[in-house]
Scaffold this motif. Structure first.
Motif, PDB file in Angstrom:
ATOM      1  N   GLN A   1       0.813  -1.223   0.000  1.00  0.00           N
ATOM      2  CA  GLN A   1       0.000   0.000   0.000  1.00  0.00           C
ATOM      3  C   GLN A   1       0.851   1.281   0.000  1.00  0.00           C
ATOM      4  OE1 GLN A   1      -3.277  -0.476  -0.347  1.00  0.00           O
ATOM      5  NE2 GLN A   1      -2.823  -2.665  -0.272  1.00  0.00           N
ATOM      6  N   ASP A   2       2.153   1.145  -0.287  1.00  0.00           N
ATOM      7  CA  ASP A   2       3.040   2.310  -0.289  1.00  0.00           C
ATOM      8  C   ASP A   2       2.847   3.135   0.994  1.00  0.00           C
ATOM      9  OD1 ASP A   2       4.842   4.234  -1.084  1.00  0.00           O
ATOM     10  OD2 ASP A   2       3.363   5.370  -2.248  1.00  0.00           O
ATOM     11  N   PRO A   3       3.094   2.525   2.142  1.00  0.00           N
ATOM     12  CA  PRO A   3       2.741   3.176   3.402  1.00  0.00           C
ATOM     13  C   PRO A   3       3.732   4.275   3.804  1.00  0.00           C
ATOM     14  CG  PRO A   3       3.933   1.160   3.850  1.00  0.00           C
ATOM     15  CD  PRO A   3       3.794   1.233   2.349  1.00  0.00           C
ATOM     16  N   SER A   4       3.235   5.224   4.576  1.00  0.00           N
ATOM     17  CA  SER A   4       4.123   6.141   5.277  1.00  0.00           C
ATOM     18  C   SER A   4       4.368   5.523   6.645  1.00  0.00           C
ATOM     19  CB  SER A   4       3.453   7.509   5.454  1.00  0.00           C
ATOM     20  OG  SER A   4       3.136   8.050   4.194  1.00  0.00           O
ATOM     21  N   VAL A   5       5.610   5.163   6.913  1.00  0.00           N
ATOM     22  CA  VAL A   5       5.946   4.579   8.219  1.00  0.00           C
ATOM     23  C   VAL A   5       6.807   5.600   8.948  1.00  0.00           C
ATOM     24  CG1 VAL A   5       6.973   2.609   9.429  1.00  0.00           C
ATOM     25  CG2 VAL A   5       5.932   2.282   7.174  1.00  0.00           C
ATOM     26  N   TRP A   6       6.230   6.205   9.957  1.00  0.00           N
ATOM     27  CA  TRP A   6       6.890   7.350  10.590  1.00  0.00           C
ATOM     28  C   TRP A   6       7.286   7.038  12.017  1.00  0.00           C
ATOM     29  CZ3 TRP A   6       2.802  11.418   8.624  1.00  0.00           C
ATOM     30  CH2 TRP A   6       3.012  11.623   7.251  1.00  0.00           C
ATOM     31  N   TYR A   7       8.526   7.428  12.322  1.00  0.00           N
ATOM     32  CA  TYR A   7       9.086   7.249  13.661  1.00  0.00           C
ATOM     33  C   TYR A   7       8.933   8.567  14.423  1.00  0.00           C
ATOM     34  CZ  TYR A   7      12.589   6.290  17.306  1.00  0.00           C
ATOM     35  OH  TYR A   7      13.236   6.108  18.506  1.00  0.00           O
ATOM     36  N   VAL A   8       8.208   8.525  15.520  1.00  0.00           N
ATOM     37  CA  VAL A   8       7.997   9.733  16.319  1.00  0.00           C
ATOM     38  C   VAL A   8       9.175   9.887  17.292  1.00  0.00           C
ATOM     39  CG1 VAL A   8       6.459  10.917  17.933  1.00  0.00           C
ATOM     40  CG2 VAL A   8       5.496   9.523  16.088  1.00  0.00           C
ATOM     41  N   PHE A   9       9.787  11.048  17.256  1.00  0.00           N
ATOM     42  CA  PHE A   9      11.010  11.305  18.018  1.00  0.00           C
ATOM     43  C   PHE A   9      10.771  12.377  19.073  1.00  0.00           C
ATOM     44  CE2 PHE A   9      14.726  14.085  18.546  1.00  0.00           C
ATOM     45  CZ  PHE A   9      15.668  13.173  19.005  1.00  0.00           C
ATOM     46  N   ASN A  10      11.152  12.070  20.304  1.00  0.00           N
ATOM     47  CA  ASN A  10      11.031  13.033  21.406  1.00  0.00           C
ATOM     48  C   ASN A  10      12.334  13.030  22.196  1.00  0.00           C
ATOM     49  OD1 ASN A  10      10.477  14.527  23.658  1.00  0.00           O
ATOM     50  ND2 ASN A  10       8.783  13.254  24.397  1.00  0.00           N
ATOM     51  N   ARG A  11      13.097  14.078  22.045  1.00  0.00           N
ATOM     52  CA  ARG A  11      14.429  14.121  22.677  1.00  0.00           C
ATOM     53  C   ARG A  11      14.357  14.063  24.199  1.00  0.00           C
ATOM     54  NH1 ARG A  11      19.172  18.769  21.933  1.00  0.00           N
ATOM     55  NH2 ARG A  11      20.826  17.546  22.904  1.00  0.00           N
ATOM     56  N   SER A  12      13.202  14.392  24.771  1.00  0.00           N
ATOM     57  CA  SER A  12      13.077  14.403  26.231  1.00  0.00           C
ATOM     58  C   SER A  12      12.987  13.009  26.831  1.00  0.00           C
ATOM     59  CB  SER A  12      11.823  15.162  26.653  1.00  0.00           C
ATOM     60  OG  SER A  12      11.889  16.472  26.203  1.00  0.00           O
ATOM     61  N   ARG A  13      12.876  11.990  25.977  1.00  0.00           N
ATOM     62  CA  ARG A  13      12.784  10.629  26.486  1.00  0.00           C
ATOM     63  C   ARG A  13      14.183  10.016  26.536  1.00  0.00           C
ATOM     64  NH1 ARG A  13       9.872   7.974  29.267  1.00  0.00           N
ATOM     65  NH2 ARG A  13       9.666   6.127  27.970  1.00  0.00           N
TER      66      ARG A  13
END
Lengths: 356, 232
Positions: free
Chosen positions: B127-139
């Motif tokens: 399905q030509d997906p958008s696979v996005w990694y959510v990044f939070n520097r505070s973790r």
């Protein structure tokens, strides 16, 4: 210092490692699984031991074993699992062993739900397991406080040779908050000449046990506990009171519920009703005198206890106040969390009725 | 307010968004806001709560609000919605192939939470997906770039999908200021360079947007996952 965002359970595990805990034994149960998960990853890096035990009972008895050798040891669970640990906690009391136990409470009884609860108050504060014992019970209402109290828990455990429980509800374990790591070094090592660590070589056997076959000897031991508990009750009581000066009504609440009650108090303040919050941090020893002093003030018409149970800390509040003021109760239980607006409604109802 | 081009909007030719990341990076808030923005574009939208590792603060708690806003909620139903069982609603595989619906999949944290996707990886890839990694520097597991990259790679291995974008979501819950987001920006940029994939957007609460004009594209967010003492 940079603030970091931590989940309650993870912060508790990290705080324990930072404080110098080097032995963790646990068994999975929601909503505290991130504690063993975090320990499994990070305890070995700190040179400590992580064991996923075959049961909660095994885990608490492993804590006994580790603590008997002088190591700072800890276990954690949630309500049903803590029930299973009661015998082990009583043995820790009977053997004068320091230990830290985390109870991330969920709604009971039985398996109940995985949602938050505070219905293990009696179990924690009256007597852990059988016998005439007590343990210090610390109740954080946020993640910074949970991390800070874990460090204090290990210190108190070593100071008084007693198990210490951090009693929180699943909300504290599961939510995230920014915190600052204030202490960077582990707690200082404490001399434990009684420890069964095989070190002495002077022919003296170190024997750690809760078995005393002669009743008079056992009674003397229990009386020594009584003296120790009196000292703890004198020196270690902790609480926070917020806005209790000239308050019309004081809400007594601990942990998550105190945060919700504070939110309700703010709403009521906007309406011109002065509502204070009394939050015990040590549930045992309970801050009886401090609450009695606040309740005795002329402006205070009633002390409302709010809990996620059917009225357990309510008994301690009534003991503190001894009938000098009305002590109504509002609670949700079984995994339901009170809402600020419902607490505010209850306060309005109480004050309206008292005016009539 | 910044010019419109500074704002992030999901591309019209994309329809499957897989949101992964470390524990506590803010995947759920991002997924909720993304699903609502897809519905706001007038597209039939759905949000699948595939968080099998968290017992609280899951997007399914917001199903009522989502349905009102035109987002179909896909999550375990009845009493099972409160369970910590690894159950997958049958509507999930249907969503993967439903070409008429823009779907957001809110995945559990870390490689443990992402593992469940592996069962559907082959279908998702078509399905030509958008696979996005959510990044939070505070973790803590995103605080250093090497650790963040390791976390991203572990998730890829665990779920069998290649991540193709970084969503920058540095925050400290209620303590977040524009400075927090800007502090995270440099690290997010380095991570995107190290990982060889673009920065999709920078997330921030609406009230901070004016102070963050230097970042582009911005994704203003409303926070929905309140704690019981916060006004929801």
């Amino acid at each position: 210092m940079q603030k970091e965002l931590w989940k309650g359970n993870e912060a508790i595990a990290e705080a324990a490692i930072r404080a110098g805990c080097r032995a963790y034994f646990g068994y999975p149960i929601t909503p505290q699984n991130e504690i063993p998960e975090y320990m499994s990853k990070h305890m070995p890096k700190a040179g400590g031991v992580f064991v996923q035990a075959e049961s909660e009972i095994a885990a608490i008895n492993m804590v006994y074993g580790a603590s008997a050798t002088g190591v700072r040891a800890m276990t954690s669970s949630s309500s049903p699992g803590i029930s299973l640990k009661q015998e082990g906690i009583s043995y820790l009391v009977g053997a004068n062993l320091p230990a830290v136990i985390v109870n991330m409470m969920r709604g009971g009884p039985g398996l109940g739900t995985i949602q938050p609860g505070q219905a293990d108050y009696f179990q924690a504060t009256r007597s852990p397991g059988h016998g005439d014992g007590h343990m210090i019970v610390l109740a954080p209402s946020g993640i910074q406080e949970a991390a800070d109290l874990i460090r204090d828990a290990f210190e108190l455990a070593d100071k008084y040779l007693t198990p210490v429980m951090l009693l929180a509800d699943g909300m504290i374990g599961q939510m995230m908050e920014p915190i600052i790591w204030k202490e960077t070094s582990p707690l200082p090592e404490v001399d434990k000449p009684w420890a069964a660590d095989g070190r002495d070589g002077d022919g003296k056997t170190h024997f750690v046990s809760s078995l005393r076959l002669e009743s008079d000897v056992n009674e003397r031991f229990v009386l020594s506990l009584k003296d120790r508990y009196a000292k703890i009750a004198r020196d270690e009581v902790r609480y926070k009171s917020i806005g209790c000066e000239n308050a019309d009504l004081v809400i007594a609440a601990f942990g998550t519920t105190a945060r919700i009650a504070q939110s309700a108090a703010r709403k009521l303040d906007e309406e011109g009703l002065k509502v204070g919050l009394f939050r015990p941090i040590t549930l045992w020893p309970f801050p009886y005198d401090a609450l009695a002093e606040i309740a005795a003030r002329d402006s205070v018409k009633a002390v409302l206890t709010v809990e996620m149970n059917l009225g357990q800390m309510h008994e301690d509040v009534r003991l503190a106040i001894c009938g000098s003021k009305p002590t109504p109760f509002y609670g949700r239980t079984g995994g339901m969390v009170p809402e600020p607006r419902h607490i505010a409604d209850k306060v309005r109802d109480i004050l309206r009725e008292m005016e009539l | 307010m910044a010019a419109d081009k500074h704002f992030f909007a999901p591309a019209g030719d994309k329809r499957l968004f897989i949101i992964v990341g470390a524990f506590g990076s803010g995947k759920t808030e991002f997924a909720l806001n993304l699903a609502l923005s897809l519905a706001g574009q007038g597209r039939p939208a759905a949000l699948a709560d595939l968080d099998l590792v968290n017992p609280y603060f899951r997007s399914r708690e917001k199903s009522g609000m989502l349905e009102i806003c035109g987002v179909k909620m896909i999550a375990p139903e009845g009493a099972l919605r409160n369970a910590d069982l690894p159950s997958i609603p049958p509507a999930l595989p249907r969503l993967i192939y439903d070409k008429k619906t823009a779907g957001v999949v809110d995945v559990g944290g870390d490689r443990t939470g992402a593992r469940v996707l592996a069962a559907y990886a082959r279908d998702i890839l078509k399905q030509d997906p958008s696979v996005w990694y959510v990044f939070n520097r505070s973790r803590y597991d995103n605080a250093r770039n090497d650790a963040a990259l390791t976390s991203l790679k572990q998730i890829e291995v665990s779920c069998g999908l290649r991540v193709n974008g970084i969503v920058h979501n540095t925050h400290l819950m209620g303590d977040t200021t524009a400075a927090t987001v800007l502090w995270g920006f440099e690290a997010a940029k380095r991570l995107s360079e190290l990982a060889g994939m673009p920065l999709v957007c920078h997330c921030a609460r609406w009230d901070l947007i004016d102070e963050l004009r230097t970042l582009s594209p911005l994704f203003p967010m409303t926070l929905y996952m309140n704690r019981p003492w916060e006004d929801g």
